[in-house]
Design an enzyme around this catalytic site. Sequence first.
Site, PDB file in Angstrom:
ATOM      1  N   HIS B 213       0.801  -1.217   0.000  1.00 59.30           N
ATOM      2  CA  HIS B 213       0.000   0.000   0.000  1.00 59.30           C
ATOM      3  C   HIS B 213       0.834   1.269   0.000  1.00 59.30           C
ATOM      4  O   HIS B 213       0.337   2.340  -0.303  1.00 59.30           O
ATOM      5  CB  HIS B 213      -1.002  -0.033   1.163  1.00 59.30           C
ATOM      6  CG  HIS B 213      -2.185  -0.904   0.864  1.00 59.30           C
ATOM      7  ND1 HIS B 213      -3.477  -0.570   1.162  1.00 59.30           N
ATOM      8  CD2 HIS B 213      -2.264  -2.107   0.249  1.00 59.30           C
ATOM      9  CE1 HIS B 213      -4.303  -1.520   0.760  1.00 59.30           C
ATOM     10  NE2 HIS B 213      -3.577  -2.469   0.216  1.00 59.30           N
ATOM     11  N   SER B 217      -0.248  -1.246  -6.179  1.00 61.36           N
ATOM     12  CA  SER B 217       0.039  -2.371  -7.058  1.00 61.36           C
ATOM     13  C   SER B 217       0.774  -1.900  -8.301  1.00 61.36           C
ATOM     14  O   SER B 217       0.547  -0.797  -8.789  1.00 61.36           O
ATOM     15  CB  SER B 217      -1.262  -3.047  -7.485  1.00 61.36           C
ATOM     16  OG  SER B 217      -1.838  -3.723  -6.398  1.00 61.36           O
ATOM     17  N   LYS B 241     -14.266  -8.080  -8.329  1.00 62.90           N
ATOM     18  CA  LYS B 241     -13.430  -8.973  -9.147  1.00 62.90           C
ATOM     19  C   LYS B 241     -12.814 -10.060  -8.269  1.00 62.90           C
ATOM     20  O   LYS B 241     -12.750 -11.234  -8.653  1.00 62.90           O
ATOM     21  CB  LYS B 241     -12.353  -8.157  -9.854  1.00 62.90           C
ATOM     22  CG  LYS B 241     -11.693  -8.911 -10.994  1.00 62.90           C
ATOM     23  CD  LYS B 241     -10.680  -8.028 -11.722  1.00 62.90           C
ATOM     24  CE  LYS B 241      -9.971  -8.826 -12.805  1.00 62.90           C
ATOM     25  NZ  LYS B 241      -8.940  -8.041 -13.485  1.00 62.90           N
ATOM     26  N   ASP B 242     -12.358  -9.658  -7.077  1.00 61.80           N
ATOM     27  CA  ASP B 242     -11.791 -10.651  -6.154  1.00 61.80           C
ATOM     28  C   ASP B 242     -12.861 -11.631  -5.678  1.00 61.80           C
ATOM     29  O   ASP B 242     -12.587 -12.820  -5.500  1.00 61.80           O
ATOM     30  CB  ASP B 242     -11.157  -9.954  -4.940  1.00 61.80           C
ATOM     31  CG  ASP B 242      -9.776  -9.397  -5.275  1.00 61.80           C
ATOM     32  OD1 ASP B 242      -9.227  -9.768  -6.331  1.00 61.80           O
ATOM     33  OD2 ASP B 242      -9.240  -8.604  -4.482  1.00 61.80           O
ATOM     34  N   GLU B 285       5.409 -33.730  -0.207  1.00 55.55           N
ATOM     35  CA  GLU B 285       4.221 -33.251  -0.883  1.00 55.55           C
ATOM     36  C   GLU B 285       4.616 -32.575  -2.194  1.00 55.55           C
ATOM     37  O   GLU B 285       5.737 -32.100  -2.345  1.00 55.55           O
ATOM     38  CB  GLU B 285       3.502 -32.249   0.026  1.00 55.55           C
ATOM     39  CG  GLU B 285       2.916 -32.902   1.264  1.00 55.55           C
ATOM     40  CD  GLU B 285       1.525 -33.439   1.013  1.00 55.55           C
ATOM     41  OE1 GLU B 285       1.425 -34.549   0.455  1.00 55.55           O
ATOM     42  OE2 GLU B 285       0.556 -32.759   1.355  1.00 55.55           O
TER      43      GLU B 285
HETATM   44  C1  HEM Z   1       0.708 -16.077   2.225  1.00 58.95           C
HETATM   45  C2  HEM Z   1       1.124 -15.739   1.061  1.00 58.95           C
HETATM   46  C3  HEM Z   1       0.846 -14.425   0.362  1.00 58.95           C
HETATM   47  C4  HEM Z   1      -0.225 -13.605   0.472  1.00 58.95           C
HETATM   48  C5  HEM Z   1      -1.433 -13.833   1.351  1.00 58.95           C
HETATM   49  C6  HEM Z   1       0.000 -12.488  -0.390  1.00 58.95           C
HETATM   50  C7  HEM Z   1      -0.886 -11.434  -0.551  1.00 58.95           C
HETATM   51  C8  HEM Z   1      -0.739 -10.423  -1.477  1.00 58.95           C
HETATM   52  C9  HEM Z   1      -1.771  -9.550  -1.883  1.00 58.95           C
HETATM   53  C10 HEM Z   1      -3.214  -9.533  -1.362  1.00 58.95           C
HETATM   54  C11 HEM Z   1      -1.258  -8.718  -2.829  1.00 58.95           C
HETATM   55  C12 HEM Z   1      -1.992  -7.677  -3.621  1.00 58.95           C
HETATM   56  C13 HEM Z   1      -2.763  -8.322  -4.782  1.00 58.95           C
HETATM   57  C14 HEM Z   1      -1.876  -8.851  -5.864  1.00 58.95           C
HETATM   58  O1  HEM Z   1      -1.009  -8.120  -6.362  1.00 58.95           O
HETATM   59  O2  HEM Z   1      -2.018 -10.019  -6.242  1.00 58.95           O
HETATM   60  C15 HEM Z   1       0.136  -9.055  -2.980  1.00 58.95           C
HETATM   61  C16 HEM Z   1       1.025  -8.414  -3.828  1.00 58.95           C
HETATM   62  C17 HEM Z   1       2.329  -8.824  -4.063  1.00 58.95           C
HETATM   63  N1  HEM Z   1       2.924  -9.973  -3.599  1.00 58.95           N
HETATM   64 FE1  HEM Z   1       2.088 -11.279  -2.279  1.00 58.95          FE
HETATM   65  N2  HEM Z   1       1.207 -12.612  -0.997  1.00 58.95           N
HETATM   66  C18 HEM Z   1       1.746 -13.793  -0.571  1.00 58.95           C
HETATM   67  C19 HEM Z   1       2.952 -14.309  -0.950  1.00 58.95           C
HETATM   68  C20 HEM Z   1       3.863 -13.689  -1.807  1.00 58.95           C
HETATM   69  C21 HEM Z   1       5.093 -14.247  -2.240  1.00 58.95           C
HETATM   70  C22 HEM Z   1       5.591 -15.609  -1.805  1.00 58.95           C
HETATM   71  C23 HEM Z   1       5.688 -13.348  -3.078  1.00 58.95           C
HETATM   72  C24 HEM Z   1       7.003 -13.440  -3.830  1.00 58.95           C
HETATM   73  C25 HEM Z   1       8.040 -14.081  -3.482  1.00 58.95           C
HETATM   74  C26 HEM Z   1       4.828 -12.225  -3.180  1.00 58.95           C
HETATM   75  C27 HEM Z   1       5.095 -11.080  -3.913  1.00 58.95           C
HETATM   76  C28 HEM Z   1       4.207 -10.051  -4.094  1.00 58.95           C
HETATM   77  C29 HEM Z   1       4.464  -8.881  -4.875  1.00 58.95           C
HETATM   78  C30 HEM Z   1       5.775  -8.542  -5.580  1.00 58.95           C
HETATM   79  C31 HEM Z   1       3.287  -8.111  -4.863  1.00 58.95           C
HETATM   80  C32 HEM Z   1       3.039  -6.805  -5.563  1.00 58.95           C
HETATM   81  C33 HEM Z   1       2.524  -7.210  -6.908  1.00 58.95           C
HETATM   82  C34 HEM Z   1       2.138  -6.076  -7.793  1.00 58.95           C
HETATM   83  O3  HEM Z   1       1.454  -5.186  -7.318  1.00 58.95           O
HETATM   84  O4  HEM Z   1       2.522  -6.152  -8.954  1.00 58.95           O
HETATM   85  N3  HEM Z   1       3.719 -12.462  -2.391  1.00 58.95           N
HETATM   86  N4  HEM Z   1       0.415 -10.091  -2.151  1.00 58.95           N
END
Ligand code: HEM
Lengths: 253, 411
Positions: B213, B217, B241-242, B285
């Site tokens: 935030h 994004s 959408k979500d 797994e």
């Molecule tokens: C429990 C696991 C995770 C949750 C609940 C989570 C949740 C979220 C959510 C809600 C967003 C915003 C929506 C979206 O861009 O899809 C986000 C963005 C992002 N997440 Fe995660 N995430 C998780 C794991 C990860 C992992 C493992 C990575 C990378 C190694 C990651 C990298 C990113 C990045 C780079 C963004 C920004 C994406 C963008 O705006 O282009 N996330 N995450």
Amino acid sequence: MHKALLAALLAVAFFVPQSSSRAAEGPALPAQAWSFKGAFGTYDRAAVRRGLQVYREVCAACHSLNLVAFRHLGDVGFQEAEIKAVAEAYKVKDGPDDAGDMFERAGRPSDYFPAPFANTKAARASNGGALPPDLSLMTKARKQGPDYVYALLTGFKAPPAGFSLMAGMNYNEHFPGRQIAMAPPLAEGALTFADGTQSSVSQMARDVTTFLSWTAEPEMEARKRLGVKVLLFLLVLTGLLYALKRAIWQKLH
Amino acid sequence: MSKPTWTNPVVRWIDYRLPVFTFANEQLIEYPTPKNLNYWWNFGSLAGIVLVIMIATGIFLAMHYTPHVSLAFASVERIMRDVNYGWLIRYIHMNGASFFFICVYIHLFRGLYYGSYKSPRELLWIIGVLIILTMMATAFMGYVLPWGQMSFWGATVITNLFSAIPVVGQSIVSWLWGGFSVDNPTLNRFFSLHYLLPFIIFALVFLHLWALHAHHSSNPVGIDMKGPQDSIPFHPYYTVKDAFGLGVLMLVLLGFVFFAPNFFGEPDNYIEANPLVTPTHIVPEWYLLPFYAILRAIPNKLLGVIAMFGSILILVLVPWLDTSRVRSARFRPVYRVFFWVFLLDCIVLGYVGANPPEGYFITVGQLATFWYFFHFVIVLPLVGWLERPRPLPDSISASVMAGKGKEAGHA
Ligand code: HEM
């Protein structure tokens, strides 16, 4: 285009390793037409009854069924009186009583199927050193479980020429290594089914496998019934959400 | 951002003292989001929801589960047979773990494709990597709890890896076990930690979202929002959408739960753990298979362990290994090819990990492991330097307008 490609690749990634991890042992298992297959499959009640009889009169001499209580039979159509009758046929160890002694009493619906042997050592001692495994989860504990158990029970054969069978072992092409310490448990016409069905080896194998599939997955019918309802509901809900999404995003462009 | 005036007196009273309503309004309702996000952007929120589902079902399972070597297996079967809807709770938890990884892996590859890790989102990305690491530890320990054959032998193989550490290795392994083999103390501590770690993941997700935030994004064209014409409020556009995405995920997840609940599992785990009988193939797994393949690709145990952990930790360096200034692979014709090759490489690794290390699986596993690291250490920097990216659109809204006809076919 990319989406479709990625989706396809991911599908391959997730699903291929699963199917490939089975090491090929013996001939492929023929898939049987089980009544409990498919999204609406249920356990053939008559087959479960006959299967229980096969278990009690044959398999129970060696195999325990530790996870199944008599009362569970109510899930597959047994009446309370019938369950009581099945339970009472068994002697169950209970106690200690007020004098501190263990005693035997007739089984009750809340009891579990008593095991044939007091412990694994006793079980091995009576089976030439081999342990007859508990059957409660057998069809879940093998790949293609029901087909496997059926194939195993009907798969006893004379060993091919040149196959060296160890003493006390029996040739069965579906068992890993092709020799199993269990003697062929089923013999043509070995028992008399109450419903008049002929007790052929394949019939008994089929029935006891149906019974064991129920013991392994007693929740299956309830699971599938609820599943159909939940998925139908979700399908409608998701369809509505999609329409809502389209309507809301329409305003943007 | 316009500060709303709350009309409800109770809301106003609370908000004046603790501005939760203002916060929610800013972060969940008005929160400006690029207008061009595609469905790959759904998987972050989906992962978050699956995390909540895992915690909820896990707490109910823990009410009936007994962490003792002689009772654990039977207590799980009690849940399956005698606890009201226990089978449903357990199957959701079991399959939920797989879907958690499916969501997060898609989320991660989305990041790799669109360059989401680039400045100023490096910390966001690194927190994501920490989340994945913690998820793996949690899932591994959770898999031990039912105390089946794969639970026991998987735990034995994985904990034994630490014995590769020179000098102190064996002591570390005994310390992890709480004894001289995987036994009751091991089961007890794994249960304790399996209960704890999801809350750590929760905290990490909170930080992840905080970082998100701060700069909002990224998006499929990978250029920043330059004004109100590029963004839309989170609500109702992305909430709906979500919600739709969640419906689809639930259809698939519950499809497995109700009709193929053991699809992702190993039959061997329905045999109670027996330290005297080793299963023919010990496999983790599915979501750990690529890393298992990397471990086994290297003949030296210590180096194998280092490579395995390194294969995850190297993700931390990706924001600096990728030298291109263009974020999205849409405008990077060369990187795009390497992205797909890398994805394929990970799939090959998973396939090799599922099979016994014999015959050509050994060679394929070694080549795929080599390529895995080659991609990060050599391909990413070189392609960044040498590639000529295609021209970027002037703005998000310009790309949306221009793309009206073209994009439909592309994405
Ligand atoms: C429990 C696991 C995770 C949750 C609940 C989570 C949740 C979220 C959510 C809600 C967003 C915003 C929506 C979206 O861009 O899809 C986000 C963005 C992002 N997440 Fe995660 N995430 C998780 C794991 C990860 C992992 C493992 C990575 C990378 C190694 C990651 C990298 C990113 C990045 C780079 C963004 C920004 C994406 C963008 O705006 O282009 N996330 N995450």
